[in-house]
Design a protein around this motif. Structure first.
Motif, PDB file in Angstrom:
ATOM      1  N   GLY A   3       1.007  -1.301  -0.073  1.00  0.00           N
ATOM      2  CA  GLY A   3      -0.170   0.045   0.049  1.00  0.00           C
ATOM      3  C   GLY A   3       0.697   1.254   0.101  1.00  0.00           C
ATOM      4  O   GLY A   3       2.043   1.199  -0.056  1.00  0.00           O
ATOM      5  N   PRO A   4       0.210   2.375   0.135  1.00  0.00           N
ATOM      6  CA  PRO A   4       0.887   3.815   0.021  1.00  0.00           C
ATOM      7  C   PRO A   4       1.211   4.185   1.385  1.00  0.00           C
ATOM      8  O   PRO A   4       0.989   3.400   2.598  1.00  0.00           O
ATOM      9  N   VAL A   5       2.072   5.248   1.398  1.00  0.00           N
ATOM     10  CA  VAL A   5       2.275   5.929   2.583  1.00  0.00           C
ATOM     11  C   VAL A   5       1.287   7.064   2.757  1.00  0.00           C
ATOM     12  O   VAL A   5       1.285   7.709   1.637  1.00  0.00           O
ATOM     13  N   ILE A   6       0.812   7.240   3.787  1.00  0.00           N
ATOM     14  CA  ILE A   6      -0.277   8.017   3.786  1.00  0.00           C
ATOM     15  C   ILE A   6       0.101   9.106   4.918  1.00  0.00           C
ATOM     16  O   ILE A   6       0.569   9.052   6.048  1.00  0.00           O
ATOM     17  N   ALA A   7      -0.063  10.450   4.494  1.00  0.00           N
ATOM     18  CA  ALA A   7       0.245  11.669   5.422  1.00  0.00           C
ATOM     19  C   ALA A   7      -0.725  12.414   5.507  1.00  0.00           C
ATOM     20  O   ALA A   7      -1.412  12.942   4.746  1.00  0.00           O
ATOM     21  N   GLY A   8      -1.322  12.640   6.788  1.00  0.00           N
ATOM     22  CA  GLY A   8      -2.529  13.423   7.343  1.00  0.00           C
ATOM     23  C   GLY A   8      -2.066  14.751   7.656  1.00  0.00           C
ATOM     24  O   GLY A   8      -0.880  15.081   8.214  1.00  0.00           O
ATOM     25  N   THR A   9      -2.790  15.983   6.953  1.00  0.00           N
ATOM     26  CA  THR A   9      -2.474  17.085   7.134  1.00  0.00           C
ATOM     27  C   THR A   9      -3.686  18.119   7.478  1.00  0.00           C
ATOM     28  O   THR A   9      -4.847  17.843   7.133  1.00  0.00           O
ATOM     29  N   ASP A  10      -3.440  19.125   8.395  1.00  0.00           N
ATOM     30  CA  ASP A  10      -4.259  20.208   8.790  1.00  0.00           C
ATOM     31  C   ASP A  10      -3.929  21.729   8.229  1.00  0.00           C
ATOM     32  O   ASP A  10      -4.482  22.448   8.620  1.00  0.00           O
ATOM     33  N   ASP A  97      -5.289  -0.245   4.717  1.00  0.00           N
ATOM     34  CA  ASP A  97      -4.189  -1.060   4.021  1.00  0.00           C
ATOM     35  C   ASP A  97      -2.925  -0.253   3.599  1.00  0.00           C
ATOM     36  O   ASP A  97      -2.116  -0.677   2.646  1.00  0.00           O
ATOM     37  N   ALA A  98      -2.577   0.702   4.298  1.00  0.00           N
ATOM     38  CA  ALA A  98      -1.362   1.349   4.158  1.00  0.00           C
ATOM     39  C   ALA A  98       0.084   0.741   4.739  1.00  0.00           C
ATOM     40  O   ALA A  98      -0.087   0.107   5.567  1.00  0.00           O
ATOM     41  N   GLN A  99       1.133   1.029   4.041  1.00  0.00           N
ATOM     42  CA  GLN A  99       2.257   0.780   4.793  1.00  0.00           C
ATOM     43  C   GLN A  99       2.836   1.325   6.044  1.00  0.00           C
ATOM     44  O   GLN A  99       3.252   0.972   6.931  1.00  0.00           O
ATOM     45  N   LEU A 100       2.185   2.870   5.809  1.00  0.00           N
ATOM     46  CA  LEU A 100       2.945   3.777   6.964  1.00  0.00           C
ATOM     47  C   LEU A 100       1.728   5.043   6.934  1.00  0.00           C
ATOM     48  O   LEU A 100       1.297   5.261   5.802  1.00  0.00           O
ATOM     49  N   LEU A 101       1.402   5.344   8.009  1.00  0.00           N
ATOM     50  CA  LEU A 101       0.630   6.498   8.286  1.00  0.00           C
ATOM     51  C   LEU A 101       1.579   7.483   9.056  1.00  0.00           C
ATOM     52  O   LEU A 101       2.251   7.161  10.157  1.00  0.00           O
ATOM     53  N   VAL A 102       1.660   8.722   8.632  1.00  0.00           N
ATOM     54  CA  VAL A 102       2.376   9.953   9.046  1.00  0.00           C
ATOM     55  C   VAL A 102       1.643  11.102   9.320  1.00  0.00           C
ATOM     56  O   VAL A 102       0.780  11.471   8.735  1.00  0.00           O
ATOM     57  N   VAL A 103       1.812  11.443  10.693  1.00  0.00           N
ATOM     58  CA  VAL A 103       1.160  12.610  11.039  1.00  0.00           C
ATOM     59  C   VAL A 103       2.066  13.557  11.919  1.00  0.00           C
ATOM     60  O   VAL A 103       3.137  13.123  12.315  1.00  0.00           O
ATOM     61  N   GLY A 104       1.732  14.726  12.177  1.00  0.00           N
ATOM     62  CA  GLY A 104       2.577  15.790  12.898  1.00  0.00           C
ATOM     63  C   GLY A 104       2.212  15.727  14.131  1.00  0.00           C
ATOM     64  O   GLY A 104       0.930  15.105  14.697  1.00  0.00           O
ATOM     65  N   SER A 105       3.169  16.100  15.198  1.00  0.00           N
ATOM     66  CA  SER A 105       2.826  16.372  16.591  1.00  0.00           C
ATOM     67  C   SER A 105       2.799  17.808  16.932  1.00  0.00           C
ATOM     68  O   SER A 105       3.911  18.518  16.487  1.00  0.00           O
ATOM     69  N   ARG A 106       1.923  18.611  17.459  1.00  0.00           N
ATOM     70  CA  ARG A 106       1.984  19.901  17.653  1.00  0.00           C
ATOM     71  C   ARG A 106       2.953  20.130  18.725  1.00  0.00           C
ATOM     72  O   ARG A 106       3.019  19.441  19.661  1.00  0.00           O
ATOM     73  N   GLY A 107       3.799  21.362  18.835  1.00  0.00           N
ATOM     74  CA  GLY A 107       4.609  21.651  19.503  1.00  0.00           C
ATOM     75  C   GLY A 107       5.327  23.106  19.308  1.00  0.00           C
ATOM     76  O   GLY A 107       5.461  23.202  18.039  1.00  0.00           O
TER      77      GLY A 107
END
Length: 268
Positions: A3-10, A97-107
């Motif tokens: 599957g894909p690499v998924i990046a969540g963004t706001d 079904d993704a290889q990886l999920l990537v999200v940021g951590s606020r700071g």
């Protein structure tokens, strides 16, 4: 096909850092990158007032993220998606079904660093796939993995060895021990050393090109040890279950709040 690499963004600076890191990871994995933004459409059973401008803002935000991900990454396949629902729920469903999920951590301040973003906190409590929280990004350095000795840690080790192989980086296997320190030398730690050697044996054979460093620190504070290790690491890998109090509680989020590199949380 993986599957894909998924990046969540706001659209926040933290999320854009995560998108940039995810693009690099997609290149390592030769995988497509999906950049996703979630828009809550419902609050319980009540529709949330939305306007066409919300979707237009989302499209502009995603276009900015795509532009960042394409910079200096020729050939990377990037698509965008607008998801319906609360970010943590929508991203978890999309990443099934993704290889990886990537999200940021606020700071960005003491309070912000202590109160990690709710989306990343929820996703690491029950990760749908290996989930990386990006506070600070480091492309170079070793991959660090915690060895707990608990049953079912194979998915954590598989991910850590794969990352080290992809990055051509050494792997530091950290096995903290916390019984009373009555011994002075590493050679006087036969039980801990044997456990670490036995756990790593099969993985060394599967990944012969990965240089492995065995680390047996004495400390009751695992999170503190891993935060210190993150200062020289490209990534720290931990299991979602197996810490004394579990990653879903604030006490175990010390690493996620204070790490100096991305932290990967892998379901066991």
């Amino acid at each position: 096909m993986r599957g894909p690499v998924i990046a969540g963004t706001d659209g926040s600076p933290a999320a854009l850092r995560a998108v940039e890191w995810a693009a690099e990871e997609a290149v390592f994995r030769r995988a497509p990158l999906v950049i996703a933004h979630a828009i809550p459409r419902w609050a319980v059973d009540i529709p949330v007032n939305q306007s066409p401008e919300d979707d237009e803002r989302a499209r502009i935000m995603l276009a900015e993220a795509v532009s960042m991900s394409w910079a200096r990454r020729d050939g990377l396949e990037v698509t965008t998606e607008i998801l319906d629902g609360r970010p943590e729920e929508a991203l978890a469903e999309r990443a099934a079904d993704a290889q990886l999920l990537v999200v940021g951590s606020r700071g960005g301040g003491e309070l912000a660093s202590l109160l990690m973003g709710s989306t990343s906190r929820a996703l690491t409590a029950r990760p749908p796939c290996p989930t990386v929280v990006v506070r600070e990004s480091s492309a170079h350095g070793e991959v660090v993995v915690e060895i707990t000795g608990a049953h079912g840690q194979d998915p954590v080790l598989a991910f850590a060895f794969e990352e080290a192989a992809l990055r051509e980086a050494p792997l530091r296997a950290v096995h903290p021990w916390s019984h009373p320190k009555q011994r002075r030398h590493d050679d006087d730690l036969p039980e801990e050393r044997r456990l670490l050697t036995d756990v790593l044996a099969g993985w060394r054979g599967a990944f012969p090109d990965v240089a492995v460093v065995q680390d047996l620190p004495h400390d009751r504070h695992r999170e503190r040890l891993l935060v210190e290790a993150s200062e020289r690491a490209a990534m720290v890998v931990v299991g979602a279950h197996g810490w004394p109090v579990g990653l879903s509680t604030p006490a175990s989020h010390t690493l996620l709040r204070r790490a100096h590199c991305p932290v990967a949380v892998v379901a066991r």
